[in-house]
Design a protein around this motif. Structure first.
Motif, mmCIF file in Angstrom:
data_model
loop_
_atom_site.group_PDB
_atom_site.id
_atom_site.type_symbol
_atom_site.label_atom_id
_atom_site.label_comp_id
_atom_site.label_asym_id
_atom_site.label_seq_id
_atom_site.Cartn_x
_atom_site.Cartn_y
_atom_site.Cartn_z
ATOM 1 N N LYS A 4 -38.670 -5.574 -2.982
ATOM 2 C CA LYS A 4 -38.996 -4.571 -1.980
ATOM 3 C C LYS A 4 -39.792 -3.433 -2.626
ATOM 4 O O LYS A 4 -40.894 -3.111 -2.249
ATOM 5 C CB LYS A 4 -37.722 -4.012 -1.341
ATOM 6 C CG LYS A 4 -36.689 -5.069 -0.979
ATOM 7 C CD LYS A 4 -37.164 -6.039 0.068
ATOM 8 C CE LYS A 4 -36.080 -7.053 0.402
ATOM 9 N NZ LYS A 4 -36.492 -8.047 1.371
ATOM 10 N N ASP A 9 -44.490 -0.055 -8.483
ATOM 11 C CA ASP A 9 -44.260 1.149 -7.672
ATOM 12 C C ASP A 9 -43.527 2.208 -8.472
ATOM 13 O O ASP A 9 -43.853 3.401 -8.423
ATOM 14 C CB ASP A 9 -43.431 0.791 -6.424
ATOM 15 C CG ASP A 9 -44.195 -0.096 -5.458
ATOM 16 O OD1 ASP A 9 -45.422 0.064 -5.366
ATOM 17 O OD2 ASP A 9 -43.548 -0.928 -4.794
ATOM 18 N N GLU A 24 -46.260 7.518 -0.114
ATOM 19 C CA GLU A 24 -46.469 6.077 -0.018
ATOM 20 C C GLU A 24 -45.165 5.331 -0.301
ATOM 21 O O GLU A 24 -44.815 4.370 0.399
ATOM 22 C CB GLU A 24 -47.545 5.642 -1.020
ATOM 23 C CG GLU A 24 -47.854 4.158 -0.969
ATOM 24 C CD GLU A 24 -48.866 3.753 -2.031
ATOM 25 O OE1 GLU A 24 -48.883 2.553 -2.384
ATOM 26 O OE2 GLU A 24 -49.619 4.631 -2.505
ATOM 27 N N LYS A 28 -42.831 3.002 2.186
ATOM 28 C CA LYS A 28 -42.494 1.617 1.843
ATOM 29 C C LYS A 28 -40.991 1.370 1.913
ATOM 30 O O LYS A 28 -40.529 0.397 2.515
ATOM 31 C CB LYS A 28 -43.018 1.284 0.439
ATOM 32 C CG LYS A 28 -42.878 -0.183 0.071
ATOM 33 C CD LYS A 28 -43.645 -0.480 -1.207
ATOM 34 C CE LYS A 28 -43.651 -1.985 -1.483
ATOM 35 N NZ LYS A 28 -44.463 -2.331 -2.679
ATOM 36 N N GLN A 32 -38.641 -0.866 4.997
ATOM 37 C CA GLN A 32 -37.896 -2.074 4.630
ATOM 38 C C GLN A 32 -36.386 -1.884 4.758
ATOM 39 O O GLN A 32 -35.621 -2.803 4.471
ATOM 40 C CB GLN A 32 -38.252 -2.468 3.187
ATOM 41 C CG GLN A 32 -39.723 -2.806 2.998
ATOM 42 C CD GLN A 32 -40.120 -2.913 1.530
ATOM 43 O OE1 GLN A 32 -39.374 -2.507 0.646
ATOM 44 N NE2 GLN A 32 -41.305 -3.454 1.287
#
Length: 372
Positions: A4, A9, A24, A28, A32
């Motif tokens: 995920k 990241d 961002e 994200k 999720q």
């Protein structure tokens, strides 16, 4: 959460923790959230709690945008976002099911007008939240609320809206266009319209207060009589008019002169405090003594007796002809008969217009009607 939120990241967040990067990542993780395992979800929610305190509005805005329709978002996160600045809070206030009615009412009573409008536009708005919105005085929020089919608006609330905001064209239009509008609310709106008309008329240099008042009453009573399209509606309308002091002799005479015998019967029963069925029997008593007793029990002005009696008698002989303007012709013939009745009593009217007739009723001396 490797699949995920991946290692790349995390590296970007550590090496370049700018507002854009944090926003961002917030976007994200929030997007999720519902697909995570219980352990991953707990970790994500801990991250949310840090992000709702992020100094960058865009980070909190990204979080709100992704969590607004997530029913499993923790309540403390949802309420923090809902109390934030408008750019962050509005999506949550309009869509989030994690917010309770108590949350929404507290925000309505303490936060910005824009937040109130967002709450008013929710898919569903409970009666208690709707009442809180009406009390704000925020016309934009009330207009949004009234046009929202998902809002639960009680008859009491709708009457409150009509009384407080009926002069607002947008709100008035939204009220009229609601799928279900109680007859009591429609009457209140018509009263507001009539009052506005009176104010405009009074501004004219050639209009006296008396003439303006007469025109207002005429417009309101004619409009109100048009509301009753069934006996159940008539009963509701009569009850409402009685409660607010507008079940007048003039509207009753106007009704019978327009052929609306049902309204007249229900109104007379209300004033006499008897059942409608019994009232009908007395009104249509062949000996006419029943109507006299009923008229007296209802405490109607004696000056109206002959007109109402004549109107009832004529109603047996007349009916609408079905052609254009048949109601007007019916009313005209009815008034002619009423004037004849008064002529037999020695009263001569100068004009056969219904408004003139009504204005003269209370000026008739009781001696004309055979009083001692």
């Amino acid at each position: 959460m490797e699949q995920k939120l991946n290692e790349e990241d995390v590296k970007r967040l550590l090496s370049n923790p700018t507002g854009d990067t944090r926003a961002e990542i917030a976007d994200k993780i929030a997007s999720q959230h519902q697909g995570l395992s219980p352990g991953e979800r707990k970790l994500a929610e801990d991250i949310f709690r840090l992000m709702v305190r992020d100094a960058e509005v865009r980070v909190r805005e990204a979080l709100s945008r992704q969590l607004k329709e997530n029913p499993t978002v923790p309540h403390d996160v949802a309420i923090a976002l809902a109390r934030d600045v408008d750019d962050v809070s509005l999506p949550m206030l309009k869509f989030s099911e994690a917010l309770t009615d108590e949350d929404l009412i507290e925000i309505i009573q303490s936060q910005s007008p824009e937040k109130q409008v967002a709450v008013a536009g929710r898919k569903t708005v409970s009666a208690s939240v709707a009442d809180a919105l009406v009390e704000t005085g925020n016309e934009s929020a009330v207009a949004t609320l009234v046009s929202n089919d998902g809002a639960v608006l009680s008859e009491k609330t709708l009457i409150n809206v009509a009384d407080r905001y009926g002069e607002n064209e947008t709100i008035g239009k939204s009220l009229v266009e609601r799928k279900s509008l109680p007859i009591t609310v429609a009457e209140r709106l018509m009263t507001k319209v009539s009052e506005n008309l009176r104010q405009h008329l009074l501004a004219r240099p050639d209009m006296t207060p008396e003439a303006a008042a007469a025109m207002m009453i005429q417009a309101r009573e004619l409009a109100v009589l048009g509301l009753s399209n069934s006996e159940s509606n008539v009963a509701q309308l009569v009850e409402h008019l009685y409660r607010v002091g507008r079940l007048t002799p003039s509207i009753m005479l106007r009704a019978v002169c327009m052929g609306d015998i049902t309204f007249f019967e229900v109104a007379l029963a209300k004033l006499a405090r008897i059942k409608v069925e019994n009232c009908r029997t007395l009104i249509h008593d062949a000996g006419k003594r029943g109507f006299e007793a009923l008229f007296e029990k209802a405490s109607l002005p004696k000056a109206f007796y002959a007109a109402m009696r004549a109107a009832i008698d004529v109603s047996y002989e007349m009916e609408y002809d079905g052609r254009p303007n048949d109601r007007e012709r019916f009313s005209r013939r009815m008034i002619e008969r009423i004037l004849t009745q008064y002529g037999d009593l020695g009263v001569d009217f100068e004009n056969d217009d219904l408004e003139y007739l009504l204005s003269k009723m209370n000026q008739l001396p009781t001696s004309v009607l055979g009083e001692d």
